[in-house]
Motif scaffolding. Sequence first.
Motif, mmCIF file in Angstrom:
data_model
loop_
_atom_site.group_PDB
_atom_site.id
_atom_site.type_symbol
_atom_site.label_atom_id
_atom_site.label_comp_id
_atom_site.label_asym_id
_atom_site.label_seq_id
_atom_site.Cartn_x
_atom_site.Cartn_y
_atom_site.Cartn_z
ATOM 1 N N LYS B 117 35.897 39.041 24.482
ATOM 2 C CA LYS B 117 35.568 40.308 25.159
ATOM 3 C C LYS B 117 35.420 40.104 26.658
ATOM 4 O O LYS B 117 35.842 40.935 27.451
ATOM 5 N N GLU B 118 34.796 38.989 27.026
ATOM 6 C CA GLU B 118 34.680 38.676 28.463
ATOM 7 C C GLU B 118 36.064 38.505 29.072
ATOM 8 O O GLU B 118 36.367 39.040 30.139
ATOM 9 N N VAL B 119 36.891 37.749 28.353
ATOM 10 C CA VAL B 119 38.197 37.418 28.902
ATOM 11 C C VAL B 119 39.080 38.658 28.996
ATOM 12 O O VAL B 119 39.898 38.781 29.911
ATOM 13 N N ALA B 120 38.911 39.588 28.054
ATOM 14 C CA ALA B 120 39.677 40.835 28.125
ATOM 15 C C ALA B 120 39.375 41.554 29.438
ATOM 16 O O ALA B 120 40.261 42.151 30.058
ATOM 17 N N TYR B 121 38.125 41.468 29.876
ATOM 18 C CA TYR B 121 37.771 42.085 31.155
ATOM 19 C C TYR B 121 38.401 41.312 32.326
ATOM 20 O O TYR B 121 38.875 41.921 33.288
ATOM 21 N N HIS B 122 38.409 39.988 32.240
ATOM 22 C CA HIS B 122 39.028 39.188 33.310
ATOM 23 C C HIS B 122 40.514 39.543 33.431
ATOM 24 O O HIS B 122 41.044 39.670 34.526
ATOM 25 N N ARG B 123 41.143 39.685 32.276
ATOM 26 C CA ARG B 123 42.573 40.005 32.274
ATOM 27 C C ARG B 123 42.806 41.396 32.857
ATOM 28 O O ARG B 123 43.712 41.609 33.657
ATOM 29 N N ASP B 124 41.925 42.325 32.498
ATOM 30 C CA ASP B 124 42.043 43.683 33.037
ATOM 31 C C ASP B 124 41.865 43.676 34.558
ATOM 32 O O ASP B 124 42.616 44.332 35.281
ATOM 33 N N HIS B 125 40.891 42.917 35.037
ATOM 34 C CA HIS B 125 40.656 42.800 36.480
ATOM 35 C C HIS B 125 41.918 42.285 37.191
ATOM 36 O O HIS B 125 42.349 42.840 38.204
ATOM 37 N N ALA B 126 42.519 41.242 36.617
ATOM 38 C CA ALA B 126 43.722 40.668 37.223
ATOM 39 C C ALA B 126 44.881 41.665 37.178
ATOM 40 O O ALA B 126 45.643 41.803 38.138
ATOM 41 N N GLU B 127 44.989 42.386 36.058
ATOM 42 C CA GLU B 127 46.077 43.370 35.937
ATOM 43 C C GLU B 127 45.932 44.484 36.962
ATOM 44 O O GLU B 127 46.899 44.888 37.598
ATOM 45 N N GLN B 128 44.697 44.997 37.085
ATOM 46 C CA GLN B 128 44.477 46.098 38.026
ATOM 47 C C GLN B 128 44.876 45.689 39.436
ATOM 48 O O GLN B 128 45.505 46.452 40.175
ATOM 49 N N TRP B 129 44.517 44.459 39.821
ATOM 50 C CA TRP B 129 44.860 44.009 41.169
ATOM 51 C C TRP B 129 46.340 43.700 41.312
ATOM 52 O O TRP B 129 46.931 43.938 42.372
ATOM 53 N N THR B 130 46.961 43.176 40.229
ATOM 54 C CA THR B 130 48.397 42.920 40.298
ATOM 55 C C THR B 130 49.151 44.230 40.525
ATOM 56 O O THR B 130 50.074 44.295 41.349
ATOM 57 N N LEU B 131 48.732 45.291 39.834
ATOM 58 C CA LEU B 131 49.374 46.593 40.011
ATOM 59 C C LEU B 131 49.222 47.071 41.448
ATOM 60 O O LEU B 131 50.164 47.559 42.066
ATOM 61 N N ARG B 132 48.015 46.924 42.006
ATOM 62 C CA ARG B 132 47.763 47.465 43.338
ATOM 63 C C ARG B 132 48.411 46.637 44.439
ATOM 64 O O ARG B 132 48.848 47.172 45.448
ATOM 65 N N LEU B 133 48.448 45.324 44.249
ATOM 66 C CA LEU B 133 49.086 44.482 45.273
ATOM 67 C C LEU B 133 50.606 44.598 45.170
ATOM 68 O O LEU B 133 51.297 44.722 46.182
#
Lengths: 98, 233
Positions: B117-133
């Motif tokens: 569950k923690e890692v799912a959040y880490h992955r989401d954080h990385a995805e959100q920033w990948t989309l924005r960058l």
Amino acid sequence: MSGEGNGAWPLWEVFVRGRRGLAHTHAGSLHAPDAEMALRNARDLYTRRSEGVSLWVVPSASITASSPDEKDPFFEPAADKPYRHPTFYEIPEGVRHL
Amino acid sequence: MTAALALGDDALVLSHRLGEWAGHAPVLEEEVALANIALDLLGQARVLLSLAGDEDELAYLREERAFRNVQLVEQPNGDFAHTIARQLYFSTYQELLYEELARGDGPFAPLAAKAVKEVAYHRDHAEQWTLRLGDGTEESHQRMRRALDALWRFTGELFEPVEGCEVEWSALHGAWLSRVTAVLTRATLSLPEGPWRGAWAAGAGRQGIHTEPFGPMLAQMQHLHRSHPGAAW
């Protein structure tokens, strides 16, 4: 809330619901580029010690606030009308959470 | 225990790298986000290293060649895009791996079930920033592109079988490729080309061969404990 030039991120107000059944209450504010990121930042800033089960973020610019200059016309008339408060009732024994 | 060291060292080393952003992140909110992720990983590292021995001894008194983390996690933070690319590659992998481990009945199942569950959040954080960058400005797109390319050759090692983990590694790699591709496509980026493992070096972290930046990082991480053994406050 103007004055956010130079590419700075807009400000968001964060509301946290502590647990089911309670209302969301204002917890603070933060900067974020958009609503989705604001929600995630709010999660990290305001709920990392299990403070909440639900979050709202609202652009600070969308909030219309009463002005401190209008404090008297807004709030003063309420001060001397005790009959608006339900203070003249005897609370029956055994009634809690009133 | 080979597997506990491998997974524990991944979490420990990445945690330390992310912690290096404290005081340096582009904005305060992001600093807290990265520190949160670092602390999640540190918690995982403690559990995993405790399965292999004494957590403090393992973290602070081993030499570089005794660490079993993949080389990806020891790569320097670089610019923010490099950190996000490293997070995207690693947390997508870690989420898939922990999902697999949680399904099994091995020694890592309880930890994996909690940590996923923690890692799912880490992955989401990385995805959100990948989309924005990726889909942001011309410059952010270029930086994200460069970061993904630079770290690509370290991704193959993630799918080297780890002794003691009952996982279909090639299936894991397939799932990883399709998840990363989907995110990059949405971010107007594409999967890097070129080798995803280098015959010369990349891919040997699990055998204790590490890249040059790892030594200085380890020195910083360990010097306090080594200078003041048993210190407490």
